[in-house]
Design a protein around this motif. Structure first.
Motif, short mmCIF file in Angstrom:
data_model
loop_
_atom_site.label_atom_id
_atom_site.label_comp_id
_atom_site.label_asym_id
_atom_site.label_seq_id
_atom_site.Cartn_x
_atom_site.Cartn_y
_atom_site.Cartn_z
N GLY A 157 0.80 -1.22 0.00
CA GLY A 157 0.00 0.00 0.00
C GLY A 157 0.83 1.27 0.00
O GLY A 157 0.43 2.27 -0.59
N LEU A 158 1.99 1.26 0.62
CA LEU A 158 2.78 2.49 0.75
C LEU A 158 3.55 2.81 -0.53
O LEU A 158 3.53 3.94 -1.01
CB LEU A 158 3.76 2.35 1.93
N THR A 159 4.21 1.83 -1.11
CA THR A 159 5.11 2.08 -2.24
C THR A 159 4.49 1.76 -3.60
O THR A 159 5.01 2.19 -4.63
CB THR A 159 6.38 1.23 -2.10
N VAL A 190 18.06 -4.21 -2.08
CA VAL A 190 18.26 -2.75 -1.95
C VAL A 190 17.82 -2.33 -0.55
O VAL A 190 16.71 -2.66 -0.13
CB VAL A 190 17.40 -2.00 -3.00
N ASP A 191 18.68 -1.60 0.17
CA ASP A 191 18.33 -1.20 1.53
C ASP A 191 18.63 0.29 1.70
O ASP A 191 19.73 0.77 1.35
CB ASP A 191 19.16 -2.03 2.52
N VAL A 192 17.65 1.03 2.25
CA VAL A 192 17.85 2.47 2.46
C VAL A 192 18.87 2.66 3.58
O VAL A 192 18.82 1.97 4.60
CB VAL A 192 16.51 3.15 2.83
N GLY A 207 9.70 9.47 6.94
CA GLY A 207 10.27 8.19 6.51
C GLY A 207 9.38 7.51 5.48
O GLY A 207 9.85 6.98 4.47
N ASP A 208 8.08 7.59 5.73
CA ASP A 208 7.13 7.00 4.78
C ASP A 208 7.24 7.67 3.41
O ASP A 208 7.19 7.02 2.37
CB ASP A 208 5.69 7.13 5.30
N ARG A 209 7.41 8.99 3.43
CA ARG A 209 7.55 9.73 2.16
C ARG A 209 8.78 9.26 1.40
O ARG A 209 8.77 9.14 0.18
CB ARG A 209 7.67 11.24 2.42
N ALA A 210 9.85 9.00 2.16
CA ALA A 210 11.09 8.53 1.52
C ALA A 210 10.87 7.15 0.89
O ALA A 210 11.33 6.88 -0.22
CB ALA A 210 12.21 8.48 2.55
N LEU A 211 10.10 6.30 1.58
CA LEU A 211 9.83 4.96 1.02
C LEU A 211 8.94 5.07 -0.23
O LEU A 211 9.12 4.31 -1.19
CB LEU A 211 9.15 4.07 2.08
N MET A 212 8.02 6.04 -0.20
CA MET A 212 7.18 6.25 -1.40
C MET A 212 8.05 6.70 -2.57
O MET A 212 7.86 6.26 -3.72
CB MET A 212 6.08 7.28 -1.11
N1 LIG Z 1 8.81 5.39 8.27
C1 LIG Z 1 8.94 4.09 8.20
N2 LIG Z 1 9.98 3.48 8.79
C2 LIG Z 1 10.10 2.16 8.70
C3 LIG Z 1 9.17 1.39 7.99
N3 LIG Z 1 9.58 0.10 8.06
C4 LIG Z 1 10.71 0.06 8.80
N4 LIG Z 1 11.04 1.32 9.17
C5 LIG Z 1 12.18 1.75 9.98
O1 LIG Z 1 13.36 1.53 9.29
C6 LIG Z 1 14.44 1.54 10.25
C7 LIG Z 1 15.49 0.54 9.84
O2 LIG Z 1 16.59 0.73 10.65
P1 LIG Z 1 17.82 -0.25 10.74
O3 LIG Z 1 17.38 -1.65 10.36
O4 LIG Z 1 18.44 -0.07 12.07
O5 LIG Z 1 18.77 0.18 9.61
P2 LIG Z 1 19.30 1.60 9.16
O6 LIG Z 1 19.11 2.65 10.18
O7 LIG Z 1 18.71 1.88 7.81
O8 LIG Z 1 20.84 1.34 9.02
P3 LIG Z 1 21.60 0.65 7.85
O9 LIG Z 1 20.65 -0.30 7.17
O10 LIG Z 1 22.75 -0.05 8.46
O11 LIG Z 1 22.05 1.73 6.92
C8 LIG Z 1 13.80 1.25 11.60
O12 LIG Z 1 13.90 2.39 12.40
C9 LIG Z 1 12.35 0.96 11.25
O13 LIG Z 1 11.46 1.44 12.25
C10 LIG Z 1 8.07 2.07 7.39
O14 LIG Z 1 7.18 1.47 6.74
N5 LIG Z 1 7.99 3.40 7.52
#
Ligand SMILES: Nc1nc2c(ncn2[C@@H]2O[C@H](COP(=O)(O)OP(=O)(O)OP(=O)(O)O)[C@@H](O)[C@H]2O)c(=O)[nH]1
Length: 322
Positions: A157-159, A190-192, A207-212
């Motif tokens: 739903g988000l992306t 791929v990981d943010v 954060g949600d906006r960034a995922l979108m």
């Molecule tokens: N806004 C938002 N945050 C999310 C969602 N799903 C996961 N997260 C957050 O993504 C973050 C992931 O953090 P970590 O796994 O520690 O990894 P990171 O900070 O990206 O660090 P690295 O992966 O090492 O670069 C957590 O704080 C989660 O709460 C989402 O749907 N929306």
């Protein structure tokens, strides 16, 4: 003209049928009264009549009599003609919604009318055509609803990307296909980067906006025959069928580059009445791990891509490793 023949003349099936025929029918049959809830037709019993609905309303139900109604029949319509024509039991339950009066016409008379009365044959043909059309429309709208629902259960739903559920179904199939055909399947994980801090600094909505924004990047950077899915949280899995390592690296670099240059717009704010302003959020970067299929094992391939993603993180993030 008697009241009964007037009523018969006002039904869809007997419209425009000569008066002599109406009188003939009135002599050979008589109206029947149904109590509210009475079952007129059901799949368990043979049907020998077409029933013209003189007054009241009938409802049609498939499966069981208490299933939701699929059609309502109003005064002037008729039921039973299909089971008479193809000589089978009724396919549905037809039930009186209120006290009804129906006029039964026996099977033999229906065949006689078909042979002797052009208006009757035309009316019957028109009714069957309308029935066929409405059934076709129902099938089309049901199918569209199924497509929409299927989409909904498979899309995040988000992306707007495929979700984990879709991935769990599709990935093993794609991998087996590639393995059988001897084709390469390239997987990008791929990981943010530093997304926890991003959330802390810009709020969960930010954060949600960034995922979108990531969803848009992935949808526009992969080719039409590739698949982009949200694997979980801020992690995405891209499947590139029939793709060599070099081609996969090129796609990964494109994703990495587009991610860091993609503007992340915050929710709209109304600073001046009538003018909508979108405040930009900081851009994000991504790390990408890439692996090629070495077997038909999903877990092995994911583990290999994950190991490369770990290397990318260890090497300072915002890079591709393979
Ligand atoms: N806004 C938002 N945050 C999310 C969602 N799903 C996961 N997260 C957050 O993504 C973050 C992931 O953090 P970590 O796994 O520690 O990894 P990171 O900070 O990206 O660090 P690295 O992966 O090492 O670069 C957590 O704080 C989660 O709460 C989402 O749907 N929306």
């Amino acid at each position: 003209m008697s009241t009964l023949t007037e009523e018969l003349a006002n039904t869809d099936l007997l419209w425009d049928v000569p008066q002599a025929t109406l009188e003939f029918l009135a002599e050979h049959s008589a109206p029947r009264t149904l109590a509210s809830g009475e079952v007129l037709l059901c799949p368990e019993l043979e049907n020998g009549h077409v029933y013209l609905l003189l007054t009241g309303t009938l409802t049609v139900h498939f499966g069981t009599p208490d299933s939701p109604m699929i059609r309502e029949l109003a005064q002037g319509s008729s039921v039973g003609e299909v089971s008479i024509i193809d000589d089978t039991r009724p396919s549905a339950y037809v039930i009186a919604k209120e006290t009804c009066r129906v006029f039964p016409i026996h099977r033999h008379l229906i065949h006689q009318l078909l042979a002797e009365s052009n208006p009757f044959a035309r009316n019957l043909l028109q009714m069957l055509t309308r029935w066929l059309k409405s059934n076709t429309q129902r099938i089309v709208s049901d199918r569209m609803q199924i497509w929409e629902l299927t989409d909904q259960v498979n899309i995040d739903g988000l992306t707007g990307l495929y979700n984990r559920r879709w991935l769990d179904n599709a990935f093993p199939r794609l991998l087996t296909q590639s393995w059988k055909k001897g084709q390469a399947l390239c997987v990008l994980m791929v990981d943010v980067d530093n997304f926890k801090s991003y959330n802390d600094d810009n709020g969960h909505l930010g954060g949600d906006r960034a995922l979108m924004a990531m969803g848009e990047v992935l949808k526009t950077t992969v080719r039409p025959y590739d698949f982009a899915a949200r694997y979980g949280g801020e992690e995405f899995l891209i499947l590139l069928p029939n793709t060599s390592l070099n081609e996969g690296v090129a796609v990964a670099e494109r994703i990495r580059h587009c991610s860091e240059s993609k503007a992340v717009a915050y929710a709209n704010e109304h600073s001046v009445p009538g003018i909508t302003v979108s405040t930009p959020l900081p851009n994000i970067t991504v790390s990408i791990g890439l692996a090629l299929n070495q077997s038909d094992s999903v877990s092995e391939l994911i583990a290999a891509a994950d190991a490369q993603l770990y290397r990318a993180k260890m090497d300072g993030r915002n890079c591709v490793r393979y």
